[in-house]
Design an enzyme around this catalytic site. Structure first.
Site, PDB file in Angstrom:
ATOM      1  N   ASP A  82      -8.408  -7.255  -4.048  1.00  0.00           N
ATOM      2  CA  ASP A  82      -7.320  -7.369  -3.064  1.00  0.00           C
ATOM      3  C   ASP A  82      -7.935  -7.573  -1.670  1.00  0.00           C
ATOM      4  OD1 ASP A  82      -4.678  -7.242  -2.208  1.00  0.00           O
ATOM      5  OD2 ASP A  82      -4.706  -5.059  -1.962  1.00  0.00           O
ATOM      6  N   ASN A 256       2.761  -7.414  -4.880  1.00  0.00           N
ATOM      7  CA  ASN A 256       1.766  -6.373  -4.601  1.00  0.00           C
ATOM      8  C   ASN A 256       2.422  -5.065  -4.175  1.00  0.00           C
ATOM      9  OD1 ASN A 256      -0.040  -8.433  -4.957  1.00  0.00           O
ATOM     10  ND2 ASN A 256      -1.113  -8.124  -3.020  1.00  0.00           N
ATOM     11  N   SER A 259       1.877   0.960  -1.259  1.00  0.00           N
ATOM     12  CA  SER A 259       2.501   2.054  -0.502  1.00  0.00           C
ATOM     13  C   SER A 259       3.479   2.878  -1.346  1.00  0.00           C
ATOM     14  CB  SER A 259       3.231   1.495   0.730  1.00  0.00           C
ATOM     15  OG  SER A 259       2.289   0.920   1.612  1.00  0.00           O
TER      16      SER A 259
HETATM   17  P1  13P Z   1       2.476  -2.422   0.388  1.00  0.00           P
HETATM   18  O1  13P Z   1       1.798  -1.719   1.510  1.00  0.00           O
HETATM   19  O2  13P Z   1       3.852  -2.898   0.789  1.00  0.00           O
HETATM   20  O3  13P Z   1       2.517  -1.622  -0.859  1.00  0.00           O
HETATM   21  O4  13P Z   1       1.628  -3.750   0.069  1.00  0.00           O
HETATM   22  C1  13P Z   1       0.465  -3.670  -0.712  1.00  0.00           C
HETATM   23  C2  13P Z   1      -0.316  -4.929  -0.681  1.00  0.00           C
HETATM   24  O5  13P Z   1       0.107  -5.974  -0.243  1.00  0.00           O
HETATM   25  C3  13P Z   1      -1.678  -4.881  -1.227  1.00  0.00           C
HETATM   26  O6  13P Z   1      -2.361  -6.076  -1.036  1.00  0.00           O
HETATM   27  O1  G3H Z   2      -2.940  -4.281   1.329  1.00  0.00           O
HETATM   28  C1  G3H Z   2      -3.715  -3.346   1.298  1.00  0.00           C
HETATM   29  C2  G3H Z   2      -3.633  -2.304   0.269  1.00  0.00           C
HETATM   30  O2  G3H Z   2      -2.558  -1.442   0.501  1.00  0.00           O
HETATM   31  C3  G3H Z   2      -4.941  -1.589   0.186  1.00  0.00           C
HETATM   32  O3  G3H Z   2      -5.120  -0.730   1.245  1.00  0.00           O
HETATM   33  O4  G3H Z   2      -7.367  -1.242   2.198  1.00  0.00           O
HETATM   34  O5  G3H Z   2      -6.298   1.033   2.484  1.00  0.00           O
HETATM   35  O6  G3H Z   2      -7.179   0.316   0.238  1.00  0.00           O
HETATM   36  P1  G3H Z   2      -6.596  -0.121   1.566  1.00  0.00           P
HETATM   37 ZN    ZN Z   3      -1.877  -7.096   0.762  1.00  0.00          ZN
END
Ligand code: 13P
Ligand code: G3H
Ligand code: ZN
Length: 311
Positions: A82, A256, A259
């Site tokens: 990610d 995705n 949160s």
């Molecule tokens: P949220 O913070 O809305 O869950 O999005 C997660 C995300 O896009 C991870 O790449």
């Molecule tokens: O989009 C990001 C994801 O919520 C991952 O978050 O970089 O804090 O692991 P993080």
């Molecule tokens: Zn993201």
């Protein structure tokens, strides 16, 4: 069943009018909660790992935990990086067994984004790995993906064909008003997504899988529990589930979610701690926390993604 790419998942999801959930993983309980829900509902699954998750849990630990989940469930699981921000990070994940990587060049100029994304695609495709690119910038407050609201910008549909053609990406993340974290809209404003942009993108890229980041719904029930048991998140607000369902019926094949998992887990632990102040065995509060993750993922699969029974 082994780790798979998202290629076949997206082809079926596009045709079937549903989306695949991409859930962020950071530890054993999160991986177990997600994969148990997906297994019971026989849903295909993407487990995604951020640079922060790799720093927190270690690449090898996460891979071994995911391997264990594949053995336990027999599910087709795609393991995805990610928000990769450099070629080196993407290469390290490809060399380390991921089947999919995101190269997020959205903070670069258009030409630099094309160049970086193309470089990752060449290496990934040579190794049987698929690549997600990004055009447009999401607002958000997450540590590693921080873009201020001022710097956020919607995807320009006029750029998508050229970008996909020149980079060779397998899927494309676009910005239509979603954002990372638990504070997606100003309190008192009506959540809105630019479905007109999604429609335009869909026209320019027929049969091409689109990705939505920042797609947690920040369900009030969970924010309420957090606030009731000592938390302070009064203004948290997310993307309505009905909008995501609509997007999943369109060209959006990957949604995705991080949160909402964090909120479910934290609400469970806060409640448990408040109600059982003398307990100190981590298994006692992590067990309901894992169940909370599982219930949240089951809700996403059935009510938002529509991916149940598609594995
Ligand atoms: P949220 O913070 O809305 O869950 O999005 C997660 C995300 O896009 C991870 O790449
Ligand atoms: O989009 C990001 C994801 O919520 C991952 O978050 O970089 O804090 O692991 P993080
Ligand atoms: Zn993201």
């Amino acid at each position: 069943m082994a780790i798979v790419t998202s290629k076949e998942m997206f082809e079926k999801a596009y045709k079937g009018g549903y989306a695949i959930g991409a859930f962020n993983v950071n530890n054993m309980e999160i991986i177990q909660g997600i994969t148990e829900a997906a297994n019971e509902l026989r849903s295909p699954l993407i487990l995604q790992v951020s640079a922060g998750a790799r720093k927190y849990a270690n690449h090898t630990y996460l891979m071994k935990l995911i391997d264990a989940a594949i053995i336990e469930t027999g599910l087709p699981i795609c393991v995805h990086l990610d928000h990769g921000d450099t070629f080196e990070l993407c290469k390290s994940c490809i060399d380390g067994g991921f089947s999919s990587v995101m190269i997020d060049g959205s903070h670069h100029s258009y030409e630099d984004n094309v160049k970086l994304t193309r470089q990752v695609v060449e290496y990934a495709h040579d190794h049987g790995v698929v690549v997600e690119g990004e055009l447009g910038r999401l607002a958000g407050i997450e540590d590693d993906v921080n873009v201020s609201a001022k710097d956020a910008s919607y995807t320009d549909p006029d750029q998508v064909e050229d970008f996909v053609k020149r980079t060779g990406v397998d899927s494309l993340a676009i910005a239509i008003g979603t954002s990372h974290g638990a504070y997606k809209f100003k309190p008192g404003t009506k959540p809105q997504l630019r479905f007109d942009i999604l429609e335009e993108v869909e026209k320019r890229l027929p049969n091409f899988p689109i990705v939505l980041h920042g797609a947690s719904s920040v369900i009030p029930e969970f924010v309420d529990i957090i606030n009731r048991f000592g938390g302070q998140m009064p203004d948290a607000i997310g993307i309505p589930e009905a909008m995501l369902r609509q997007a999943a019926k369109m060209a959006v094949c990957k949604i995705n979610i991080d949160s909402d998992l964090r909120l479910a887990m934290t609400a469970s632990i806060r409640k448990y701690m408040a109600e059982n102040p003398s307990h100190f065995d981590p298994r006692q509060y992590l067990k309901p926390a894992r169940e909370a993750i599982k219930a949240m993922v089951a809700r996403k699969i059935t009510d938002v993604l529509g991916s149940d029974g598609k594995a």
